[in-house]
Design a protein around this motif. Structure first.
Motif, PDB file in Angstrom:
ATOM      1  N   VAL A 133       0.840  -1.202   0.000  1.00 32.89           N
ATOM      2  CA  VAL A 133       0.000   0.000   0.000  1.00 32.89           C
ATOM      3  C   VAL A 133       0.876   1.253   0.000  1.00 32.89           C
ATOM      4  O   VAL A 133       2.090   1.178   0.193  1.00 32.89           O
ATOM      5  CB  VAL A 133      -1.010   0.027   1.177  1.00 32.89           C
ATOM      6  CG1 VAL A 133      -1.916  -1.188   1.139  1.00 32.89           C
ATOM      7  CG2 VAL A 133      -0.312   0.126   2.512  1.00 32.89           C
ATOM      8  N   GLY A 135       2.903   4.524   0.719  1.00 32.70           N
ATOM      9  CA  GLY A 135       3.675   5.076   1.828  1.00 32.70           C
ATOM     10  C   GLY A 135       4.469   4.079   2.658  1.00 32.70           C
ATOM     11  O   GLY A 135       5.136   4.452   3.615  1.00 32.70           O
ATOM     12  N   VAL A 136       4.425   2.794   2.282  1.00 31.79           N
ATOM     13  CA  VAL A 136       5.121   1.795   3.099  1.00 31.79           C
ATOM     14  C   VAL A 136       6.633   1.781   2.861  1.00 31.79           C
ATOM     15  O   VAL A 136       7.401   1.286   3.688  1.00 31.79           O
ATOM     16  CB  VAL A 136       4.560   0.361   2.887  1.00 31.79           C
ATOM     17  CG1 VAL A 136       3.178   0.229   3.500  1.00 31.79           C
ATOM     18  CG2 VAL A 136       4.556  -0.012   1.427  1.00 31.79           C
ATOM     19  N   THR A 140      11.379   3.652  -2.076  1.00 34.23           N
ATOM     20  CA  THR A 140      12.668   3.743  -1.390  1.00 34.23           C
ATOM     21  C   THR A 140      13.398   2.404  -1.435  1.00 34.23           C
ATOM     22  O   THR A 140      14.608   2.349  -1.661  1.00 34.23           O
ATOM     23  CB  THR A 140      12.442   4.155   0.087  1.00 34.23           C
ATOM     24  OG1 THR A 140      11.621   5.317   0.100  1.00 34.23           O
ATOM     25  CG2 THR A 140      13.744   4.438   0.793  1.00 34.23           C
ATOM     26  N   LYS A 144      17.007   1.483  -2.909  1.00 36.57           N
ATOM     27  CA  LYS A 144      18.089   0.858  -2.135  1.00 36.57           C
ATOM     28  C   LYS A 144      18.574  -0.421  -2.821  1.00 36.57           C
ATOM     29  O   LYS A 144      19.770  -0.710  -2.865  1.00 36.57           O
ATOM     30  CB  LYS A 144      17.589   0.495  -0.731  1.00 36.57           C
ATOM     31  CG  LYS A 144      17.308   1.679   0.197  1.00 36.57           C
ATOM     32  CD  LYS A 144      16.650   1.125   1.476  1.00 36.57           C
ATOM     33  CE  LYS A 144      16.303   2.190   2.486  1.00 36.57           C
ATOM     34  NZ  LYS A 144      15.524   1.622   3.619  1.00 36.57           N
ATOM     35  N   ARG A 165       1.775   8.346  -8.607  1.00 36.22           N
ATOM     36  CA  ARG A 165       2.459   9.342  -7.795  1.00 36.22           C
ATOM     37  C   ARG A 165       3.652   9.856  -8.592  1.00 36.22           C
ATOM     38  O   ARG A 165       4.663   9.180  -8.732  1.00 36.22           O
ATOM     39  CB  ARG A 165       2.947   8.638  -6.522  1.00 36.22           C
ATOM     40  CG  ARG A 165       3.037   9.503  -5.301  1.00 36.22           C
ATOM     41  CD  ARG A 165       3.122   8.641  -4.053  1.00 36.22           C
ATOM     42  NE  ARG A 165       4.190   7.659  -4.072  1.00 36.22           N
ATOM     43  CZ  ARG A 165       5.431   7.909  -3.673  1.00 36.22           C
ATOM     44  NH1 ARG A 165       5.776   9.091  -3.235  1.00 36.22           N
ATOM     45  NH2 ARG A 165       6.340   6.954  -3.705  1.00 36.22           N
ATOM     46  N   GLY A 303      14.161  -2.833   6.342  1.00 35.79           N
ATOM     47  CA  GLY A 303      14.566  -1.432   6.152  1.00 35.79           C
ATOM     48  C   GLY A 303      14.775  -0.782   7.512  1.00 35.79           C
ATOM     49  O   GLY A 303      13.915  -0.867   8.384  1.00 35.79           O
ATOM     50  N   GLU A 306      16.536   5.591   5.831  1.00 27.29           N
ATOM     51  CA  GLU A 306      16.223   6.086   4.494  1.00 27.29           C
ATOM     52  C   GLU A 306      17.411   6.095   3.534  1.00 27.29           C
ATOM     53  O   GLU A 306      17.261   6.406   2.364  1.00 27.29           O
ATOM     54  CB  GLU A 306      15.615   7.487   4.615  1.00 27.29           C
ATOM     55  CG  GLU A 306      14.286   7.454   5.351  1.00 27.29           C
ATOM     56  CD  GLU A 306      13.726   8.834   5.636  1.00 27.29           C
ATOM     57  OE1 GLU A 306      12.975   9.330   4.797  1.00 27.29           O
ATOM     58  OE2 GLU A 306      14.079   9.407   6.694  1.00 27.29           O
TER      59      GLU A 306
HETATM   60  P1  GDP Z   1       5.846   4.083  -1.235  1.00 27.82           P
HETATM   61  O1  GDP Z   1       4.616   4.934  -1.335  1.00 27.82           O
HETATM   62  O2  GDP Z   1       5.499   2.717  -0.735  1.00 27.82           O
HETATM   63  O3  GDP Z   1       6.640   4.014  -2.487  1.00 27.82           O
HETATM   64  O4  GDP Z   1       6.765   4.729  -0.074  1.00 27.82           O
HETATM   65  P2  GDP Z   1       8.113   5.600  -0.187  1.00 27.82           P
HETATM   66  O5  GDP Z   1       9.228   4.756  -0.684  1.00 27.82           O
HETATM   67  O6  GDP Z   1       7.834   6.861  -0.896  1.00 27.82           O
HETATM   68  O7  GDP Z   1       8.405   5.851   1.365  1.00 27.82           O
HETATM   69  C1  GDP Z   1       7.552   6.621   2.193  1.00 27.82           C
HETATM   70  C2  GDP Z   1       8.407   7.277   3.273  1.00 27.82           C
HETATM   71  O8  GDP Z   1       8.986   6.288   4.112  1.00 27.82           O
HETATM   72  C3  GDP Z   1       9.567   8.085   2.723  1.00 27.82           C
HETATM   73  O9  GDP Z   1       9.693   9.267   3.493  1.00 27.82           O
HETATM   74  C4  GDP Z   1      10.770   7.184   2.934  1.00 27.82           C
HETATM   75  O10 GDP Z   1      11.973   7.890   3.064  1.00 27.82           O
HETATM   76  C5  GDP Z   1      10.386   6.488   4.224  1.00 27.82           C
HETATM   77  N1  GDP Z   1      11.050   5.178   4.404  1.00 27.82           N
HETATM   78  C6  GDP Z   1      11.093   4.129   3.563  1.00 27.82           C
HETATM   79  N2  GDP Z   1      11.761   3.084   4.104  1.00 27.82           N
HETATM   80  C7  GDP Z   1      12.152   3.477   5.358  1.00 27.82           C
HETATM   81  C8  GDP Z   1      12.865   2.833   6.438  1.00 27.82           C
HETATM   82  O11 GDP Z   1      13.281   1.669   6.392  1.00 27.82           O
HETATM   83  N3  GDP Z   1      13.060   3.580   7.574  1.00 27.82           N
HETATM   84  C9  GDP Z   1      12.606   4.861   7.682  1.00 27.82           C
HETATM   85  N4  GDP Z   1      12.829   5.499   8.825  1.00 27.82           N
HETATM   86  N5  GDP Z   1      11.918   5.488   6.687  1.00 27.82           N
HETATM   87  C10 GDP Z   1      11.698   4.815   5.543  1.00 27.82           C
END
Ligand code: GDP
Length: 326
Positions: A133, A135-136, A140, A144, A165, A303, A306
């Protein structure tokens, strides 16, 4: 469809040391001190709990602690039953230290014998599809993975499959630029399947090893997300592509809610492994056990931040030590 290459040549990564496996065990503990930094967790509770002698009250308090740490009722029940048994049969001495050590061993045992390695197709390009879903941490994690796979000498193509997005494509562009991977992205709102299809074609034409496909956690249209993902998977699996991993990304900070999402994804898109993100943001690392026990899927990656190095192979020993504080 735009194909961006962030290298002046054909997108090949520089010659690198012998390829390692992204899922190889870490050579040193990485989770200790990073699991929900500065938050009181199970480890803090255990330290207080086991100041006294071990009796029935201890087991009840331990049950409360495990549930509070998001371990979930089923996994808590399994662990407690095994511990009680071990104490009864004398396998574990009725001392606080032995019980904590027994708890740690029980946690590790729950992950025994499973293959957590990231699978690759017999003939390239392999496709790893990341789902989950919004924001997970999918985008990122793709970034990585692109960084570490490129550093291991593999030629990587990143498919910006989250066309819902716009920022996701931009995020991936900067990850790809940093590690020398090739990015394939479509116009905003483009059909994600066509972006992934183009990425696979591009990878095959350039002899790339791996396609890392991001996906949307939400859609522009009313199309059902699961139908869309099934289609993405089908298209990515058409030769010359082979989907060798469908990684479900779960945010550890969402606790038990993560489980509900996980059920839906596993039932519909054939998930092969879990990536648990943001473990650095919660002291309730017990969600790892709940997800693992309920879904029966290997936790392949974790994870813990970031940055590009903040993605590690899941190591049960390291995890159990960080969770229990011993
Ligand atoms: P997506 O919507 O699933 O693609 O989510 P994103 O990759 O855009 O990540 C959402 C937010 O979570 C971003 O601000 C990332 O930097 C943060 N994020 C992702 N993985 C981690 C992690 O392992 N630790 C932390 N603290 N933040 C993370």
């Amino acid at each position: 469809m735009r194909v961006r290459r962030h290298r002046p040549d054909d997108g090949r990564a520089p010659a690198a040391p012998a390829p390692g496996d992204a899922s190889a065990s870490p050579s040193r503990p990485v989770l200790a001190g990073r699991l929900g930094r500065n938050r009181p967790g199970l480890a803090g509770g255990l330290a207080r709990l086991f100041a006294g002698k071990v009796d029935e009250t201890t087991f009840e308090a331990l049950e409360d602690l495990l549930v509070a740490a998001d371990v979930g009722l089923a996994s808590t029940g399994r662990i407690l039953a095994a511990l009680r048994d071990a104490v009864r049969t004398g396998a574990v001495a009725p001392t606080p230290e032995a019980l904590v050590a027994g708890l740690r061993a029980e946690i590790v045992a729950g992950f025994a014998g499973e293959d957590r390695s990231l699978q690759r197709a017999a003939a390239p390009p392999s496709v790893w599809l990341l789902v989950g879903v919004n924001g997970v941490g999918k985008t990122t994690t793709v970034g990585k993975l692109a960084a570490r796979e490129s550093a291991d000498g593999r030629r990587v193509v990143v498919a910006a499959g989250d066309t819902f997005r716009a920022a996701a494509g931009d995020q991936l562009a900067s990850w790809a630029e940093r590690c020398g991977a090739t990015l394939v992205r479509g116009a905003d709102g483009a059909d994600p399947s066509s972006v992934v299809f183009d990425a696979v074609e591009h990878a095959a034409a350039r002899g790339a090893d791996l396609v890392l496909a991001d996906s949307a956690g939400r859609l522009h249209t009313k199309t059902n997300l699961m139908d869309e993902l099934r289609k993405v998977r089908r298209v990515a699996d058409r030769p010359p592509g082979r989907v060798s991993e469908v990684l479900l990304v779960i945010d550890a900070t969402t606790g038990q809610n993560g489980l509900a999402q996980a059920r839906e994804f596993t039932n519909t898109v054939g998930v092969t492994g879990i990536v648990l993100t943001k473990l650095d943001g919660t002291a309730k690392g017990g969600i790892v056990l709940a997800i693992h026990d309920e879904l029966g899927l290997p936790i392949k990656l974790v994870g813990i931040g970031e940055g590009p190095d903040d993605l590690v192979a899941f190591d049960p020993d390291d995890f159990a030590a960080a969770l229990t504080g011993v």
